[in-house]
Design a protein around this motif. Structure first.
Motif, PDB file in Angstrom:
ATOM      1  N   GLY A  10       5.091  -9.089   0.622  1.00  0.00           N
ATOM      2  CA  GLY A  10       4.632 -10.046   1.622  1.00  0.00           C
ATOM      3  C   GLY A  10       3.129  -9.971   1.806  1.00  0.00           C
ATOM      4  O   GLY A  10       2.472  -8.964   1.510  1.00  0.00           O
ATOM      5  N   ILE A  11       2.576 -11.064   2.310  1.00  0.00           N
ATOM      6  CA  ILE A  11       1.123 -11.238   2.341  1.00  0.00           C
ATOM      7  C   ILE A  11       0.415 -10.218   3.234  1.00  0.00           C
ATOM      8  O   ILE A  11      -0.749  -9.908   3.020  1.00  0.00           O
ATOM      9  N   TYR A  12       1.119  -9.649   4.206  1.00  0.00           N
ATOM     10  CA  TYR A  12       0.466  -8.719   5.139  1.00  0.00           C
ATOM     11  C   TYR A  12       0.563  -7.258   4.691  1.00  0.00           C
ATOM     12  O   TYR A  12       0.223  -6.355   5.446  1.00  0.00           O
ATOM     13  N   SER A  13       1.018  -7.007   3.475  1.00  0.00           N
ATOM     14  CA  SER A  13       1.148  -5.626   2.989  1.00  0.00           C
ATOM     15  C   SER A  13      -0.219  -4.953   2.824  1.00  0.00           C
ATOM     16  O   SER A  13      -1.158  -5.554   2.280  1.00  0.00           O
ATOM     17  N   ARG A  17      -3.728  -5.927   0.287  1.00  0.00           N
ATOM     18  CA  ARG A  17      -5.143  -5.931   0.732  1.00  0.00           C
ATOM     19  C   ARG A  17      -5.968  -4.977  -0.123  1.00  0.00           C
ATOM     20  O   ARG A  17      -7.071  -5.316  -0.555  1.00  0.00           O
ATOM     21  N   ALA A  18      -5.436  -3.786  -0.398  1.00  0.00           N
ATOM     22  CA  ALA A  18      -6.172  -2.811  -1.214  1.00  0.00           C
ATOM     23  C   ALA A  18      -6.465  -3.378  -2.599  1.00  0.00           C
ATOM     24  O   ALA A  18      -7.584  -3.266  -3.114  1.00  0.00           O
ATOM     25  N   LEU A  19      -5.470  -4.009  -3.210  1.00  0.00           N
ATOM     26  CA  LEU A  19      -5.635  -4.579  -4.556  1.00  0.00           C
ATOM     27  C   LEU A  19      -6.649  -5.727  -4.538  1.00  0.00           C
ATOM     28  O   LEU A  19      -7.516  -5.822  -5.415  1.00  0.00           O
ATOM     29  N   VAL A  32      -2.246 -15.501  -3.074  1.00  0.00           N
ATOM     30  CA  VAL A  32      -1.096 -16.396  -2.835  1.00  0.00           C
ATOM     31  C   VAL A  32       0.141 -15.513  -2.886  1.00  0.00           C
ATOM     32  O   VAL A  32       0.524 -15.025  -3.948  1.00  0.00           O
ATOM     33  N   ALA A  33       0.751 -15.283  -1.726  1.00  0.00           N
ATOM     34  CA  ALA A  33       1.807 -14.266  -1.650  1.00  0.00           C
ATOM     35  C   ALA A  33       2.932 -14.731  -0.726  1.00  0.00           C
ATOM     36  O   ALA A  33       2.740 -15.631   0.104  1.00  0.00           O
ATOM     37  N   PRO A  34       4.102 -14.110  -0.847  1.00  0.00           N
ATOM     38  CA  PRO A  34       5.244 -14.525  -0.022  1.00  0.00           C
ATOM     39  C   PRO A  34       4.972 -14.320   1.477  1.00  0.00           C
ATOM     40  O   PRO A  34       4.321 -13.354   1.873  1.00  0.00           O
ATOM     41  N   ASP A  35       5.529 -15.237   2.289  1.00  0.00           N
ATOM     42  CA  ASP A  35       5.326 -15.132   3.742  1.00  0.00           C
ATOM     43  C   ASP A  35       6.151 -14.005   4.352  1.00  0.00           C
ATOM     44  O   ASP A  35       5.821 -13.506   5.424  1.00  0.00           O
ATOM     45  N   ILE A  91      -0.512  -4.016  -4.493  1.00  0.00           N
ATOM     46  CA  ILE A  91       0.103  -2.790  -4.988  1.00  0.00           C
ATOM     47  C   ILE A  91       1.441  -2.622  -4.277  1.00  0.00           C
ATOM     48  O   ILE A  91       1.465  -2.625  -3.030  1.00  0.00           O
ATOM     49  N   ASN A  92       2.520  -2.476  -5.031  1.00  0.00           N
ATOM     50  CA  ASN A  92       3.827  -2.388  -4.407  1.00  0.00           C
ATOM     51  C   ASN A  92       3.992  -1.080  -3.624  1.00  0.00           C
ATOM     52  O   ASN A  92       3.474  -0.035  -4.016  1.00  0.00           O
ATOM     53  N   LEU A  93       4.764  -1.176  -2.538  1.00  0.00           N
ATOM     54  CA  LEU A  93       5.015  -0.002  -1.676  1.00  0.00           C
ATOM     55  C   LEU A  93       6.214   0.763  -2.226  1.00  0.00           C
ATOM     56  O   LEU A  93       7.292   0.798  -1.637  1.00  0.00           O
ATOM     57  N   GLY A  94       6.048   1.357  -3.388  1.00  0.00           N
ATOM     58  CA  GLY A  94       7.132   2.067  -4.085  1.00  0.00           C
ATOM     59  C   GLY A  94       6.985   1.826  -5.574  1.00  0.00           C
ATOM     60  O   GLY A  94       6.524   0.756  -5.996  1.00  0.00           O
ATOM     61  N   TYR A  95       7.368   2.846  -6.373  1.00  0.00           N
ATOM     62  CA  TYR A  95       7.234   2.726  -7.822  1.00  0.00           C
ATOM     63  C   TYR A  95       8.126   1.625  -8.396  1.00  0.00           C
ATOM     64  O   TYR A  95       9.183   1.311  -7.843  1.00  0.00           O
TER      65      TYR A  95
END
Ligand code: MN
Length: 255
Positions: A10-13, A17-19, A32-35, A91-95
């Motif tokens: 989601g867009i607020y992750s 933001r880091a990426l 452009v990311a999921p709501d 960056i995903n929150l998990g591998y």
């Protein structure tokens, strides 16, 4: 260079933001990311209802949220913003290691870009609680390394906490960590959790192996899923029933 950023959390992750902030050092950036969160949606697309996008205030970033999947976001983002040179997902929150690659919305966003002919890189971190500020120099270094090479169209990158270095790997596939766990809801009815079981054995040289050794894993992926060895045997033993049709035995990847 035009860089489109998406993800599946989601867009607020904080990972997105880091990426996006690292990407600003490499070119013009649009998010452009999921709501809402779309983790484990894999390469789903929305074909039964319309999509929309909404400008989303994010300090220092040109950002839009979409009522769709990660693959939708990349397709729509590349439609609305022409001549995108690079798509970054995460960056995903998990591998996203081994067979988890099949479920990953993060990898699918990158894969969508590759299908549309644009190079793409998926980034994943160990968990939601990692220090993303600490990972940023490693993400920057990885981007500097891989962007020098033109023949790396689709990459899956997994970044452990406190990386010791970088390693090129293959996707681990011998062990599947998905598991259904039954339970009861408060009313006594059966419910089921699809969850992940830890994997003990990992193949040397695989993505799981690299992050277990504390290294950033970079796995080049391909779009052709064909099992060449099985195909070759089938053609040899079973033949082709179409008269006069002579299929090529060679894999033909786009350049
Ligand atoms: Mn996710």
């Amino acid at each position: 260079m035009r860089i489109l950023i998406s993800n599946d959390d989601g867009i607020y992750s904080p990972g997105l933001r880091a990426l996006a902030e690292v990407a600003l050092d490499f070119g013009e950036v649009r998010v452009v990311a999921p709501d809402v969160e779309q983790s484990s949606m894999s390469h789903a697309i929305t074909s039964s209802r319309p999509l929309w996008h909404r400008h989303t205030p994010m300090p220092g970033l040109d950002a839009y949220r979409v009522n769709g999947t990660p693959a939708d976001c990349v397709a729509l983002g590349m439609f609305l913003w022409k001549d995108v040179d690079l798509v970054l997902s995460g960056i995903n929150l998990g591998y996203n290691l081994g067979n988890a690659t099949w479920h990953s919305g993060t990898v699918a966003a990158a894969k969508q870009a590759a299908l549309l002919g644009t190079r793409a890189i998926a980034f994943s971190a160990a968990s939601a609680s990692v220090n993303f500020a600490g990972l940023r120099p490693w993400v920057r270094r990885t981007l500097e390394e891989v962007l020098k090479e033109k023949h790396l169209p689709l990459l899956n990158v997994n970044v452990p906490e406190n990386p010791q270095g970088t390693c090129w790997t293959r996707q681990s596939f011998r062990h599947y960590d998905g598991k259904v766990v039954p339970a009861k809801d408060p009313y006594g009815s059966d419910i089921y959790w699809f969850t992940v079981i830890p994997i003990e054995d990992v193949e040397d040289g695989s993505d799981r192996w690299a992050v277990r050794k504390g290294h950033i894993s970079i796995t080049p992926l391909r779009l052709d899923l064909t099992d060449d060895a099985v195909l070759e045997k089938a053609r040899t033993h079973l033949g082709c029933t179409s008269n006069g049709l002579k299929p090529s035995a060679q894999r033909t990847e786009p350049k």
